[in-house]
Scaffold this motif. Structure first.
Motif, PDB file in Angstrom:
ATOM      1  N   CYS A 235      49.630 108.809  41.505  1.00  0.00           N
ATOM      2  CA  CYS A 235      49.475 110.059  41.421  1.00  0.00           C
ATOM      3  C   CYS A 235      50.760 110.677  41.109  1.00  0.00           C
ATOM      4  O   CYS A 235      51.779 110.311  41.649  1.00  0.00           O
ATOM      5  N   VAL A 236      50.915 111.733  40.335  1.00  0.00           N
ATOM      6  CA  VAL A 236      51.969 112.439  40.059  1.00  0.00           C
ATOM      7  C   VAL A 236      51.647 113.837  40.244  1.00  0.00           C
ATOM      8  O   VAL A 236      50.653 114.383  39.846  1.00  0.00           O
ATOM      9  N   SER A 237      52.459 114.514  41.278  1.00  0.00           N
ATOM     10  CA  SER A 237      52.093 115.915  41.485  1.00  0.00           C
ATOM     11  C   SER A 237      53.253 116.784  41.367  1.00  0.00           C
ATOM     12  O   SER A 237      54.658 116.352  41.063  1.00  0.00           O
ATOM     13  N   PHE A 238      52.885 118.016  40.984  1.00  0.00           N
ATOM     14  CA  PHE A 238      53.983 118.764  40.332  1.00  0.00           C
ATOM     15  C   PHE A 238      54.173 120.145  41.140  1.00  0.00           C
ATOM     16  O   PHE A 238      53.194 120.615  41.721  1.00  0.00           O
ATOM     17  N   GLY A 239      55.410 120.531  41.482  1.00  0.00           N
ATOM     18  CA  GLY A 239      55.701 121.698  42.140  1.00  0.00           C
ATOM     19  C   GLY A 239      56.666 122.551  41.456  1.00  0.00           C
ATOM     20  O   GLY A 239      57.289 122.157  40.497  1.00  0.00           O
ATOM     21  N   THR A 240      56.799 123.615  41.904  1.00  0.00           N
ATOM     22  CA  THR A 240      57.722 124.752  41.173  1.00  0.00           C
ATOM     23  C   THR A 240      58.216 125.861  41.961  1.00  0.00           C
ATOM     24  O   THR A 240      57.594 126.147  42.815  1.00  0.00           O
ATOM     25  N   LEU A 241      59.518 126.402  41.813  1.00  0.00           N
ATOM     26  CA  LEU A 241      59.801 127.667  42.482  1.00  0.00           C
ATOM     27  C   LEU A 241      59.353 128.892  41.707  1.00  0.00           C
ATOM     28  O   LEU A 241      59.931 129.871  42.126  1.00  0.00           O
ATOM     29  N   SER A 242      58.865 128.717  40.538  1.00  0.00           N
ATOM     30  CA  SER A 242      58.508 129.925  39.674  1.00  0.00           C
ATOM     31  C   SER A 242      57.285 130.651  40.014  1.00  0.00           C
ATOM     32  O   SER A 242      57.180 131.779  39.810  1.00  0.00           O
ATOM     33  N   LYS A 243      56.478 130.054  41.130  1.00  0.00           N
ATOM     34  CA  LYS A 243      55.486 130.824  41.331  1.00  0.00           C
ATOM     35  C   LYS A 243      55.275 131.403  42.823  1.00  0.00           C
ATOM     36  O   LYS A 243      55.613 132.743  43.082  1.00  0.00           O
ATOM     37  N   SER A 244      55.008 130.622  43.858  1.00  0.00           N
ATOM     38  CA  SER A 244      54.982 131.250  45.075  1.00  0.00           C
ATOM     39  C   SER A 244      56.311 131.618  45.395  1.00  0.00           C
ATOM     40  O   SER A 244      56.187 132.355  46.653  1.00  0.00           O
ATOM     41  N   TYR A 245      57.305 131.122  45.192  1.00  0.00           N
ATOM     42  CA  TYR A 245      58.691 131.559  45.652  1.00  0.00           C
ATOM     43  C   TYR A 245      59.220 132.621  44.841  1.00  0.00           C
ATOM     44  O   TYR A 245      60.257 132.910  45.387  1.00  0.00           O
ATOM     45  N   GLY A 246      58.672 133.067  43.884  1.00  0.00           N
ATOM     46  CA  GLY A 246      59.266 134.179  43.078  1.00  0.00           C
ATOM     47  C   GLY A 246      60.394 134.212  42.299  1.00  0.00           C
ATOM     48  O   GLY A 246      61.257 135.013  42.093  1.00  0.00           O
ATOM     49  N   LEU A 247      60.719 132.640  41.879  1.00  0.00           N
ATOM     50  CA  LEU A 247      61.955 132.504  41.283  1.00  0.00           C
ATOM     51  C   LEU A 247      61.718 131.669  39.824  1.00  0.00           C
ATOM     52  O   LEU A 247      62.413 130.781  39.497  1.00  0.00           O
ATOM     53  N   PRO A 248      60.925 132.371  39.046  1.00  0.00           N
ATOM     54  CA  PRO A 248      60.828 131.676  37.645  1.00  0.00           C
ATOM     55  C   PRO A 248      62.080 131.626  36.866  1.00  0.00           C
ATOM     56  O   PRO A 248      62.117 130.530  35.944  1.00  0.00           O
ATOM     57  N   GLY A 249      62.857 132.622  36.901  1.00  0.00           N
ATOM     58  CA  GLY A 249      64.206 132.542  36.252  1.00  0.00           C
ATOM     59  C   GLY A 249      65.147 131.463  36.533  1.00  0.00           C
ATOM     60  O   GLY A 249      66.021 131.143  35.660  1.00  0.00           O
ATOM     61  N   LEU A 250      64.962 130.852  37.970  1.00  0.00           N
ATOM     62  CA  LEU A 250      65.752 129.788  37.954  1.00  0.00           C
ATOM     63  C   LEU A 250      65.567 128.607  37.473  1.00  0.00           C
ATOM     64  O   LEU A 250      66.336 127.559  37.250  1.00  0.00           O
ATOM     65  N   ARG A 251      64.316 128.278  36.793  1.00  0.00           N
ATOM     66  CA  ARG A 251      63.732 127.173  36.103  1.00  0.00           C
ATOM     67  C   ARG A 251      64.125 125.789  36.699  1.00  0.00           C
ATOM     68  O   ARG A 251      64.452 124.810  36.436  1.00  0.00           O
ATOM     69  N   ILE A 252      63.476 125.898  37.979  1.00  0.00           N
ATOM     70  CA  ILE A 252      63.525 124.570  38.879  1.00  0.00           C
ATOM     71  C   ILE A 252      62.197 124.187  39.342  1.00  0.00           C
ATOM     72  O   ILE A 252      61.446 125.032  39.977  1.00  0.00           O
ATOM     73  N   GLY A 253      61.792 123.039  38.924  1.00  0.00           N
ATOM     74  CA  GLY A 253      60.558 122.463  39.458  1.00  0.00           C
ATOM     75  C   GLY A 253      60.719 120.981  39.756  1.00  0.00           C
ATOM     76  O   GLY A 253      62.031 120.513  39.967  1.00  0.00           O
ATOM     77  N   TRP A 254      59.573 120.038  40.050  1.00  0.00           N
ATOM     78  CA  TRP A 254      59.816 118.915  40.464  1.00  0.00           C
ATOM     79  C   TRP A 254      58.566 118.145  40.217  1.00  0.00           C
ATOM     80  O   TRP A 254      57.705 118.858  39.883  1.00  0.00           O
ATOM     81  N   CYS A 255      58.523 116.672  40.480  1.00  0.00           N
ATOM     82  CA  CYS A 255      57.348 115.942  40.529  1.00  0.00           C
ATOM     83  C   CYS A 255      57.505 115.096  41.655  1.00  0.00           C
ATOM     84  O   CYS A 255      58.746 114.625  41.790  1.00  0.00           O
ATOM     85  N   LEU A 256      56.366 114.544  42.192  1.00  0.00           N
ATOM     86  CA  LEU A 256      56.342 113.223  42.796  1.00  0.00           C
ATOM     87  C   LEU A 256      55.491 112.430  42.190  1.00  0.00           C
ATOM     88  O   LEU A 256      54.632 112.501  41.866  1.00  0.00           O
ATOM     89  N   ALA A 257      56.145 111.167  41.837  1.00  0.00           N
ATOM     90  CA  ALA A 257      55.743 110.313  41.061  1.00  0.00           C
ATOM     91  C   ALA A 257      56.000 108.662  41.435  1.00  0.00           C
ATOM     92  O   ALA A 257      56.859 108.369  41.978  1.00  0.00           O
ATOM     93  N   PRO A 258      55.155 107.826  41.029  1.00  0.00           N
ATOM     94  CA  PRO A 258      55.542 106.236  41.209  1.00  0.00           C
ATOM     95  C   PRO A 258      56.923 105.995  40.481  1.00  0.00           C
ATOM     96  O   PRO A 258      56.995 106.747  39.348  1.00  0.00           O
ATOM     97  N   PRO A 259      57.545 104.923  40.803  1.00  0.00           N
ATOM     98  CA  PRO A 259      59.057 104.644  40.395  1.00  0.00           C
ATOM     99  C   PRO A 259      58.711 104.307  38.927  1.00  0.00           C
ATOM    100  O   PRO A 259      59.741 104.706  37.978  1.00  0.00           O
TER     101      PRO A 259
END
Length: 414
Positions: A235-259
């Protein structure tokens, strides 16, 4: 015009030439970004966004208690390829306890989606994608040469995902199932039984699940869905500060993924962005360490605005048909009698300075994507303007047309 050097290798009659192979340069235009590109900065009232109200730096510093000295001491050196350790640990603490080694920090979730699909998908793979959907979640796989199998979220079902239809689309050649819940643009999401059924089916296939959880922190009437990477290894899941956190201009997201997926993503990233900004990482770390403090006012506003939106739809039953969003801050109402809302959107911007997204960007021209995460007064004004514009359009069209709200055959996969 573009030019390419000839391929020096001999070409057998049954061997595809370079022109036959997929190329990322042939990716479909991003219709949503094309719409925003020439309109976003001209609007006075914005009810187009799929994210919560944006923070200013001053307000964010006050909420988080970031001192100017902490910023002044920051060294602008490169960050590690996977992101700085404090931020990776903060992501893991909130979304993947005990699994920091699976976290990669990216330029928004968009980069993570692009890199993960590029690492996993090969020409000829079958990839299940939703429709309607945020375009990155389908067009990247198509440009990589995948055969798309479309899991249609149907208007007659209120866009609620039907896992039995997913079962019909999958088989031994399925490489990945790509989903986005809570869903953009409709706000739909599976219930707990549907969620478990989805995960069980993907696990039985042995394929990858790519889970876009950009709106995971905004759910209504039920608890947020758990991150599936806790129970699915592939599974690869994706998250971001752009939507729920109201910080789209920060351009920070992440993923959780197998090595092994992270290793391939880093190899690709070395040719694209290399790393994220240490300044953005510092702010993002503080945000995630105090996430509830940042999210609380945005959630409260989203709840109020969702109530306003549903009341507005109820007040205009012949004009608006609204599938009530269960998460996120975007809605996808139908406007019966207006087959294509794109001219209405142009009228709204030209006459009222109101920005909305035409449903044609998602293959449903009779609908709008309306964002309800911003200031309440701005939402109220925008919704009033939408009603006026639709009523004017209907008055100017005596036959009033028809609109089914279904996807138009042959429209781009968006």
């Amino acid at each position: 015009m573009t030019f390419s050097a000839p391929d020096p290798r001999p070409t057998a009659p049954d061997r595809p030439t370079a022109a036959d192979l997929p190329a990322l340069g042939d990716i479909e235009p991003a219709l949503l970004e094309d719409w925003f590109r020439t309109r976003y900065f001209d609007a006075r009232t914005d009810i187009s966004s799929s994210g919560a109200q944006n923070y200013t730096l001053g307000r964010l510093r006050a909420v988080l208690g970031i001192e100017s000295g902490e910023l002044d001491a920051l060294m602008f050196r490169d960050s590690p390829s996977l992101g700085c350790d404090p931020l990776r640990e903060a992501v893991a603490a909130r979304y993947a306890p005990g699994r920091t080694e699976r976290v990669m920090i990216t330029h928004g979730s968009t980069e993570a989606i692009f890199l993960a699909l590029s690492a996993i998908v090969r020409p000829g793979d079958e990839v299940v994608v939703l429709r309607p959907v945020y375009q990155s979640l389908s067009s990247v796989a198509a440009a990589l040469g995948a055969t798309l199998r479309v899991w249609e979220l149907r208007p007659e079902d209120g866009f609620v995902p039907d896992v039995s239809r997913l079962r019909e689309l999958t088989g031994p050649r399925t490489r990945a199932v790509v989903v986005n819940f809570p869903h953009n643009p409709t706000g739909t999401m599976p219930d707990e039984d549907g969620y478990r059924e989805l995960l069980s089916h993907v696990d039985s296939l042995g394929c990858y699940l790519l889970w876009d959880a950009a709106f995971a922190d905004l759910a209504y009437d039920r608890d947020p869905l758990p991150d599936p990477s806790a129970v699915l290894d592939r599974c690869v899941s994706f998250g971001t500060l752009s939507k729920s956190y109201g910080l789209p201009g920060l351009r920070i997201g992440w993923c959780l993924a197998p090595p092994e997926v992270l290793t391939a993503m880093v190899r690709l990233r070395d040719y694209v962005s290399i790393s994220t900004s240490p300044l953005n990482e510092l702010i993002a770390t503080r945000v995630l360490q105090r996430a509830d403090r940042v999210l609380r006012p945005l959630r409260e506003q989203a709840v109020r605005n969702r109530a306003l939106l549903t009341a507005w739809a109820a007040e205009h039953p012949g004009l608006v048909d609204l599938p009530v969003p269960r998460g996120g801050v975007s809605a996808f109402p139908l406007f019966p009698g207006v087959p294509d809302m794109t001219p209405v959107c142009e009228r709204l911007l030209a006459e009222d300075g109101v920005l909305v997204v035409p449903g044609a960007c998602f293959g449903h021209p009779g609908r709008l994507r309306i964002g309800f995460g911003g200031p309440t007064d701005e939402l109220r004004d925008g919704l009033d303007a939408v009603v006026r514009a639709v009523e004017k359009t209907l008055a100017e069209s005596p036959d009033r047309g028809t609109a089914t709200g279904g996807a138009v055959p042959g429209t781009p996969m968006t």
